[in-house]
Design a protein around this motif. Structure first.
Motif, PDB file in Angstrom:
ATOM      1  N   GLU A 111       0.833  -1.208   0.000  1.00  0.00           N
ATOM      2  CA  GLU A 111       0.000   0.000   0.000  1.00  0.00           C
ATOM      3  C   GLU A 111       0.865   1.254   0.000  1.00  0.00           C
ATOM      4  N   ILE A 112       1.928   1.210   0.836  1.00  0.00           N
ATOM      5  CA  ILE A 112       2.854   2.349   0.880  1.00  0.00           C
ATOM      6  C   ILE A 112       3.523   2.537  -0.468  1.00  0.00           C
ATOM      7  N   TYR A 113       3.886   1.406  -1.095  1.00  0.00           N
ATOM      8  CA  TYR A 113       4.513   1.469  -2.419  1.00  0.00           C
ATOM      9  C   TYR A 113       3.569   2.095  -3.446  1.00  0.00           C
ATOM     10  N   ASN A 114       2.292   1.648  -3.395  1.00  0.00           N
ATOM     11  CA  ASN A 114       1.297   2.188  -4.337  1.00  0.00           C
ATOM     12  C   ASN A 114       1.072   3.671  -4.098  1.00  0.00           C
ATOM     13  N   LEU A 115       1.012   4.079  -2.791  1.00  0.00           N
ATOM     14  CA  LEU A 115       0.841   5.501  -2.478  1.00  0.00           C
ATOM     15  C   LEU A 115       2.045   6.311  -2.960  1.00  0.00           C
ATOM     16  N   ALA A 116       3.236   5.748  -2.743  1.00  0.00           N
ATOM     17  CA  ALA A 116       4.450   6.425  -3.203  1.00  0.00           C
ATOM     18  C   ALA A 116       4.450   6.549  -4.723  1.00  0.00           C
ATOM     19  N   LYS A 117       3.955   5.476  -5.369  1.00  0.00           N
ATOM     20  CA  LYS A 117       3.886   5.496  -6.829  1.00  0.00           C
ATOM     21  C   LYS A 117       2.898   6.557  -7.306  1.00  0.00           C
ATOM     22  N   GLU A 118       1.733   6.629  -6.598  1.00  0.00           N
ATOM     23  CA  GLU A 118       0.743   7.654  -6.942  1.00  0.00           C
ATOM     24  C   GLU A 118       1.324   9.047  -6.714  1.00  0.00           C
ATOM     25  N   LYS A 119       2.069   9.189  -5.598  1.00  0.00           N
ATOM     26  CA  LYS A 119       2.690  10.471  -5.299  1.00  0.00           C
ATOM     27  C   LYS A 119       3.669  10.857  -6.402  1.00  0.00           C
TER      28      LYS A 119
END
Length: 319
Positions: free
Chosen positions: A260-268
């Motif tokens: 989830e953190i990876y996906n959020l970082a990717k979205e960021k």
């Protein structure tokens, strides 16, 4: 009635559920340690030997029946020397810690290092690690009795016959090969897994050579000290299983959180890229506006030089 006959009489009259069968590693050790005939017969079955080929079989790491096993000096794997010529490590395992290949190889390699100081390496004694697992080792490759050796990866040529790792999956007796059945390895597995005295009697009815094993299981179940240590082992195993499940749950939650953190970082990162793109577009528009303003200023300057005012220019455009 002597003690042996009394034990046999009580065993034959036993009914119902076993307190502890041989998937309990303490019971497994006690039965094999107390009954040399069982130990010898089991080794013959797994290694494909005839009974008269076993001249002597000794357990190197015996423990006092009923002794507590929380002391680190006690290990429940059984170290056997056969005919003073080969080392055999027997182990019962019911929990899959996902490290059996590495663990079994570590045990096997330690035992393989048995050359006496000053002797040639060719004198090394053959070693066998025999694991009885109450789970499937490789989910994509279930097998009842797997025999692993060092072989050439290209043509399967045997490197040495002195290094052997056997895995017997107790939950896959249905996959036993004809040679496994001929050697009665599947029968031993069923005996280890039996949970009632009726099951054991049914097995020994067709395999009278296992009567001694059944009687030793009964005798060990009748021994309070042994039964108490079996209970401790089951409590420990239940606790270990609970810890393993908690660890797996936490690991899964951690993996999900990391994802989830990876996906959020990717979205960021994606938003940052979009912002950078918009900023670049704004800069381009600003540059274009500046260029247009400069061009307008240049044109007005030229008109002024020609004496043409904006009003005249506008009137000229209307004619």
């Amino acid at each position: 009635m002597n003690q042996n006959n009394a034990t046999q009489y009580k065993y034959l009259n036993a009914t119902g559920h076993l307190d502890y069968n041989m998937t309990n590693d303490y019971m497994f050790r006690m039965v094999l340690q107390r009954d040399k005939a069982t130990l010898s017969a089991l080794i013959c079955s797994v290694l494909g030997l005839e009974n008269d080929e076993v001249l002597d079989v000794q357990i190197e790491n015996t423990i006092e029946p009923g002794s507590a096993i929380d002391n680190k000096e006690y290990q429940l794997d059984i170290l056997v020397i056969l005919n003073n010529h080969a080392y055999i490590n027997l182990e019962m395992q019911v929990i899959n810690y996902n490290n059996w290949p590495e663990r079994s190889l570590s045990y096997l390699c330690r035992r393989f290092d048995n050359v006496t100081r000053g002797k040639d390496y060719s004198t090394v004694k053959p070693v066998y690690h025999i694991g009885f697992l109450d789970f499937t080792l490789f989910e994509d490759h279930p097998e009842f009795f797997a025999r692993y050796q060092l072989r050439n990866a290209a043509d399967n040529y045997l490197y040495t016959a002195k290094f052997n790792l056997f895995v017997i999956e107790l939950n896959h007796t249905d996959m036993a090969r004809p040679e496994d059945k001929k050697q009665k390895v599947d029968t031993w597995a069923k005996l280890f897994k039996a949970t009632t005295w009726e099951e054991i009697k049914m097995i020994t009815k067709d395999n009278p050579s296992m009567n001694s094993t059944a009687e030793t299981i009964f005798l060990s179940n009748s021994d309070y000290a042994i039964r108490e240590q079996c209970r401790v082992r089951e409590d420990n195993i239940a606790h270990e299983k609970y810890q393993k499940e908690c660890l797996e749950k936490l690991t899964k939650e951690n993996e999900d959180l990391t994802k989830e953190i990876y996906n959020l970082a990717k979205e960021k990162d994606t938003l940052a890229e979009e912002n950078n793109t918009l900023a670049e577009e704004n800069n381009t528009l600003a540059e274009e506006n500046n260029t247009l303003a400069e061009e307008n200023a240049r044109l007005l300057a030229l008109l002024k030089e020609k004496g043409i005012t904006a009003e005249k220019f506008g009137q000229k455009e209307e004619i």
